[in-house]
Design a protein around this motif. Structure first.
Motif, PDB file in Angstrom:
ATOM      1  N   PHE A 161      40.615  -6.141  73.973  1.00  0.00           N
ATOM      2  CA  PHE A 161      41.423  -4.884  75.137  1.00  0.00           C
ATOM      3  C   PHE A 161      41.314  -4.681  76.476  1.00  0.00           C
ATOM      4  CE2 PHE A 161      39.956  -1.275  77.177  1.00  0.00           C
ATOM      5  CZ  PHE A 161      40.345   0.144  76.966  1.00  0.00           C
ATOM      6  N   ALA A 162      40.948  -5.900  76.498  1.00  0.00           N
ATOM      7  CA  ALA A 162      40.756  -6.071  78.118  1.00  0.00           C
ATOM      8  C   ALA A 162      42.166  -6.366  78.818  1.00  0.00           C
ATOM      9  CB  ALA A 162      39.614  -7.188  78.329  1.00  0.00           C
ATOM     10  N   ARG A 163      43.121  -7.221  77.582  1.00  0.00           N
ATOM     11  CA  ARG A 163      44.042  -7.464  77.784  1.00  0.00           C
ATOM     12  C   ARG A 163      45.502  -6.763  77.770  1.00  0.00           C
ATOM     13  NH1 ARG A 163      47.412 -13.328  74.739  1.00  0.00           N
ATOM     14  NH2 ARG A 163      48.969 -13.157  75.871  1.00  0.00           N
ATOM     15  N   LEU A 203      35.837   5.331  73.953  1.00  0.00           N
ATOM     16  CA  LEU A 203      37.039   5.881  74.595  1.00  0.00           C
ATOM     17  C   LEU A 203      38.831   5.948  73.593  1.00  0.00           C
ATOM     18  CD1 LEU A 203      37.042   3.400  77.720  1.00  0.00           C
ATOM     19  CD2 LEU A 203      36.824   6.223  78.022  1.00  0.00           C
ATOM     20  N   GLY A 204      38.954   6.476  73.642  1.00  0.00           N
ATOM     21  CA  GLY A 204      41.232   6.706  72.877  1.00  0.00           C
ATOM     22  C   GLY A 204      41.379   7.601  72.719  1.00  0.00           C
ATOM     23  N   HIS A 205      42.582   8.348  72.631  1.00  0.00           N
ATOM     24  CA  HIS A 205      42.617   9.903  72.589  1.00  0.00           C
ATOM     25  C   HIS A 205      43.980   9.406  71.061  1.00  0.00           C
ATOM     26  CE1 HIS A 205      44.610   9.468  75.528  1.00  0.00           C
ATOM     27  NE2 HIS A 205      45.593  10.315  75.423  1.00  0.00           N
ATOM     28  N   GLU A 206      45.013   8.408  70.666  1.00  0.00           N
ATOM     29  CA  GLU A 206      45.678   8.513  70.586  1.00  0.00           C
ATOM     30  C   GLU A 206      45.993   7.592  69.017  1.00  0.00           C
ATOM     31  OE1 GLU A 206      50.324   8.307  72.761  1.00  0.00           O
ATOM     32  OE2 GLU A 206      48.985   6.325  72.962  1.00  0.00           O
ATOM     33  N   VAL A 245      33.698  -1.414  81.232  1.00  0.00           N
ATOM     34  CA  VAL A 245      34.530  -1.514  78.957  1.00  0.00           C
ATOM     35  C   VAL A 245      33.535  -2.161  78.626  1.00  0.00           C
ATOM     36  CG1 VAL A 245      36.569  -1.636  80.143  1.00  0.00           C
ATOM     37  CG2 VAL A 245      35.581  -0.011  77.816  1.00  0.00           C
ATOM     38  N   ARG A 246      33.439  -2.547  78.056  1.00  0.00           N
ATOM     39  CA  ARG A 246      33.323  -3.365  76.629  1.00  0.00           C
ATOM     40  C   ARG A 246      33.429  -3.051  75.129  1.00  0.00           C
ATOM     41  NH1 ARG A 246      28.334  -4.662  75.435  1.00  0.00           N
ATOM     42  NH2 ARG A 246      26.445  -3.688  75.916  1.00  0.00           N
ATOM     43  N   VAL A 247      33.742  -3.955  74.627  1.00  0.00           N
ATOM     44  CA  VAL A 247      33.733  -3.864  73.137  1.00  0.00           C
ATOM     45  C   VAL A 247      32.401  -4.040  72.375  1.00  0.00           C
ATOM     46  CG1 VAL A 247      35.037  -3.978  70.710  1.00  0.00           C
ATOM     47  CG2 VAL A 247      36.392  -4.397  72.525  1.00  0.00           C
ATOM     48  N   ARG A 256      32.647  -1.403  65.531  1.00  0.00           N
ATOM     49  CA  ARG A 256      32.975  -1.727  66.069  1.00  0.00           C
ATOM     50  C   ARG A 256      34.130  -0.920  67.176  1.00  0.00           C
ATOM     51  NH1 ARG A 256      37.586  -6.021  64.985  1.00  0.00           N
ATOM     52  NH2 ARG A 256      38.059  -4.454  63.694  1.00  0.00           N
ATOM     53  N   GLY A 257      33.730  -0.707  68.681  1.00  0.00           N
ATOM     54  CA  GLY A 257      34.334   0.548  69.322  1.00  0.00           C
ATOM     55  C   GLY A 257      34.551   0.331  70.713  1.00  0.00           C
ATOM     56  N   VAL A 258      35.291   0.985  71.259  1.00  0.00           N
ATOM     57  CA  VAL A 258      35.557   0.399  73.138  1.00  0.00           C
ATOM     58  C   VAL A 258      34.226   1.637  74.138  1.00  0.00           C
ATOM     59  CG1 VAL A 258      36.891   0.366  75.345  1.00  0.00           C
ATOM     60  CG2 VAL A 258      37.790  -0.702  72.708  1.00  0.00           C
ATOM     61  N   VAL A 259      33.445   0.774  74.347  1.00  0.00           N
ATOM     62  CA  VAL A 259      32.519   2.221  75.392  1.00  0.00           C
ATOM     63  C   VAL A 259      32.820   1.677  76.271  1.00  0.00           C
ATOM     64  CG1 VAL A 259      30.003   2.591  75.364  1.00  0.00           C
ATOM     65  CG2 VAL A 259      31.033   1.839  72.464  1.00  0.00           C
ATOM     66  N   PHE A 260      33.034   2.626  77.659  1.00  0.00           N
ATOM     67  CA  PHE A 260      32.676   2.757  79.069  1.00  0.00           C
ATOM     68  C   PHE A 260      31.575   3.556  79.715  1.00  0.00           C
ATOM     69  CE2 PHE A 260      33.908   5.223  82.465  1.00  0.00           C
ATOM     70  CZ  PHE A 260      33.711   4.156  83.636  1.00  0.00           C
ATOM     71  N   ASP A 261      30.615   3.315  79.793  1.00  0.00           N
ATOM     72  CA  ASP A 261      29.042   3.070  80.184  1.00  0.00           C
ATOM     73  C   ASP A 261      29.389   4.026  82.251  1.00  0.00           C
ATOM     74  OD1 ASP A 261      29.840   1.368  82.278  1.00  0.00           O
ATOM     75  OD2 ASP A 261      27.764  -0.159  81.010  1.00  0.00           O
ATOM     76  N   GLY A 262      30.572   3.869  82.521  1.00  0.00           N
ATOM     77  CA  GLY A 262      30.591   4.338  84.242  1.00  0.00           C
ATOM     78  C   GLY A 262      30.676   3.709  84.955  1.00  0.00           C
TER      79      GLY A 262
END
Length: 349
Positions: free
Chosen positions: A330-332, A56-59, A11-13, A2-8
Motif C-alpha cells: 500500500f505504501a508504494r 480506508l478504501g471506497h472504490e 496509515v498501516r496495513v 488484513r486491511g488498511v487503517v488510518f489512526d489520524g
C-alpha cells in the motif's frame, strides 16, 4: 483479516481486523480489488476530515460472501461492484431518483469493523481496503462475471463520477464542446463520458505531457499543456468545462473558458474551507457553475449500464488500471498515486 487503517497520524496495513456478520438488509463482500482514489489520499492529508480510526478504501469490487435477511437481489457467489451511496430508498430524494442527495447517506459513518475490541469507522460507507467489508444491500451492484474485478472496481468511483458527471449532471449533448482540466482518474472518465455522449471537440488540459497518450485514447481530440491555448480551438468558449483537480484557481479558469449558456462542472476536491472567486457579471449570459456528487448517479442503474458499455467495447476499464499492488504494498501504491505515476493504482487481495 488484513486491511488498511488510518489512526489520524499514520496509515498501516494490519492483519487483525474484524468485521461483523451481515444484519437485515446488509451484504458481506469478499473484496478482490480496490482502486486508490484521490479521496483516500485526501483523508490522509486532512483535506477530507473524517473520524478515526478508519478503514480506508471506497472504490472496490468483489464476491458476495453472505447476505442478511431481506436481501434478494444478490446471492453468495455473485460478483459485485460497490457503491459508496448507502441511501435509504424511502426519502423524498430517493423517490425523485436522486440517491446521492439522500440525507441518510451523508455524514453518518458506521463502525462495522473492530480491532482488539475497539470499533473502527467505515470510510464512505464502503472501506474496500479490507479483505471483507459490510455494505447496505443497495450498495452491492451485481455485475457480469466476465468483467475482471480489478477493472470492475473502478466503476464504483472514478467511472461513475466522471462519466456520470457528463451524462447525468451536465447532460452533454451530441456535438457539444467540452474542456476537461486535469486528466487523472476522474478526468479520463470525463473524457470518455464526453466521447460516449458524442461531444466534439473534446479538449484535455494538463501540465504533464506524459498524460497526452492516455487522454487521447480515452477521447480527447486536443491536448494542451495549459488553458491558454483553448481559445485557439474554441474561439467563443466551451459548452462545458470540467474541473477535475480541486484547485480554486482552476475553478475560476473553468468559468472563464465558458461560451454563452456554458456550464462549469466542479469535480475536484479542494480543502473543505476553500473559496473560489469569479466575475459575477460573466454568468449573466446564462452560464452556470454546477457541483456534482458521485456523478449524480443511480448506482443500481448506472453500474449496469457501464458494465454493458464495457462489454460492448465502448467504455474503457482495463486501460485505467496502470498497475496492481498487493495490499502489503500500500505504501508504494500511495507514493505512485501521489506522484502522478498512475492513472489508477489498484490494490488486490
Amino acid at each position: 483479516m488484513r486491511g488498511v487503517v488510518f489512526d489520524g497520524r499514520s496509515v498501516r496495513v494490519v492483519d487483525d481486523l474484524e468485521v461483523r456478520d451481515p444484519g437485515p438488509g446488509e451484504v458481506l463482500v469478499a473484496v478482490a480489488a480496490a482502486g486508490l482514489c484521490h479521496s483516500d489520499l485526501s483523508v490522509l492529508d486532512g483535506t477530507i476530515p473524517f473520524p478515526v480510526p478508519v478503514v480506508l478504501g471506497h472504490e472496490g469490487a468483489g464476491v458476495v460472501e453472505a447476505v442478511g435477511p431481506g436481501v434478494t437481489h444478490v446471492v453468495p457467489g455473485d460478483h459485485v461492484a460497490l457503491s459508496t451511496i448507502a441511501n435509504c430508498g424511502a426519502c423524498a430524494e430517493c423517490h425523485r431518483g436522486r440517491p446521492t442527495m439522500c440525507r441518510k447517506a451523508i455524514g453518518m459513518p458506521r463502525q462495522p469493523f473492530a480491532r482488539g475490541g475497539t470499533p473502527l469507522y467505515q470510510f464512505a460507507a464502503n472501506s474496500s481496503f479490507a479483505e471483507r467489508t459490510l455494505v447496505k444491500a443497495v450498495q452491492a451492484v451485481r455485475i457480469p462475471k466476465e468483467i475482471p474485478l480489478a477493472s470492475a472496481a473502478l466503476i464504483g468511483c472514478a467511472v461513475v463520477t466522471g462519466v456520470g458527471a457528463v451524462l447525468n449532471r451536465a447532460r452533454v449533448a451530441y456535438g457539444d464542446s467540452v474542456v476537461v482540466i486535469g486528466t487523472g482518474g476522474i478526468g479520463l472518465n470525463v473524457l470518455q463520458g464526453a466521447r460516449i455522449a458524442g461531444a466534439r471537440p473534446i479538449v484535455a488540459v494538463d501540465a504533464n505531457p506524459a498524460k497526452e497518450e492516455a487522454a487521447r485514447r480515452f477521447g480527447a481530440t486536443h491536448f494542451l499543456p495549459s488553458a491558454q491555448g483553448v481559445a485557439d480551438v474554441l474561439p467563443t468558449g466551451a459548452d462545458h468545462a470540467f474541473e477535475c483537480v480541486g484547485r480554486v484557481e482552476l475553478v475560476r479558469q473553468a468559468v472563464d473558458l465558458l461560451d454563452r449558456h456554458g456550464q462549469a462542472v466542479l469535480l475536484g476536491m479542494p480543502q473543505a474551507t476553500a473559496e473560489a472567486s469569479f466575475v459575477v457579471s460573466s454568468l449573466f449570459l446564462d452560464k452556470s457553475i454546477l457541483g456534482c456528487r458521485y456523478g449524480a448517479a443511480r448506482p443500481q442503474r448506472d453500474f449496469a449500464l457501464y458494465a454493458e458499455l464495457y462489454l460492448a467495447g465502448r467504455l474503457l476499464l482495463d486501460e485505467l488500471v496502470t498497475r496492481t499492488y498487493g495490499v502489503e504494498e500500500f505504501a508504494r501504491a500511495r507514493a505512485d498515486a501521489e506522484a502522478g505515476r498512475v492513472a489508477r493504482a489498484v490494490v488486490v487481495f
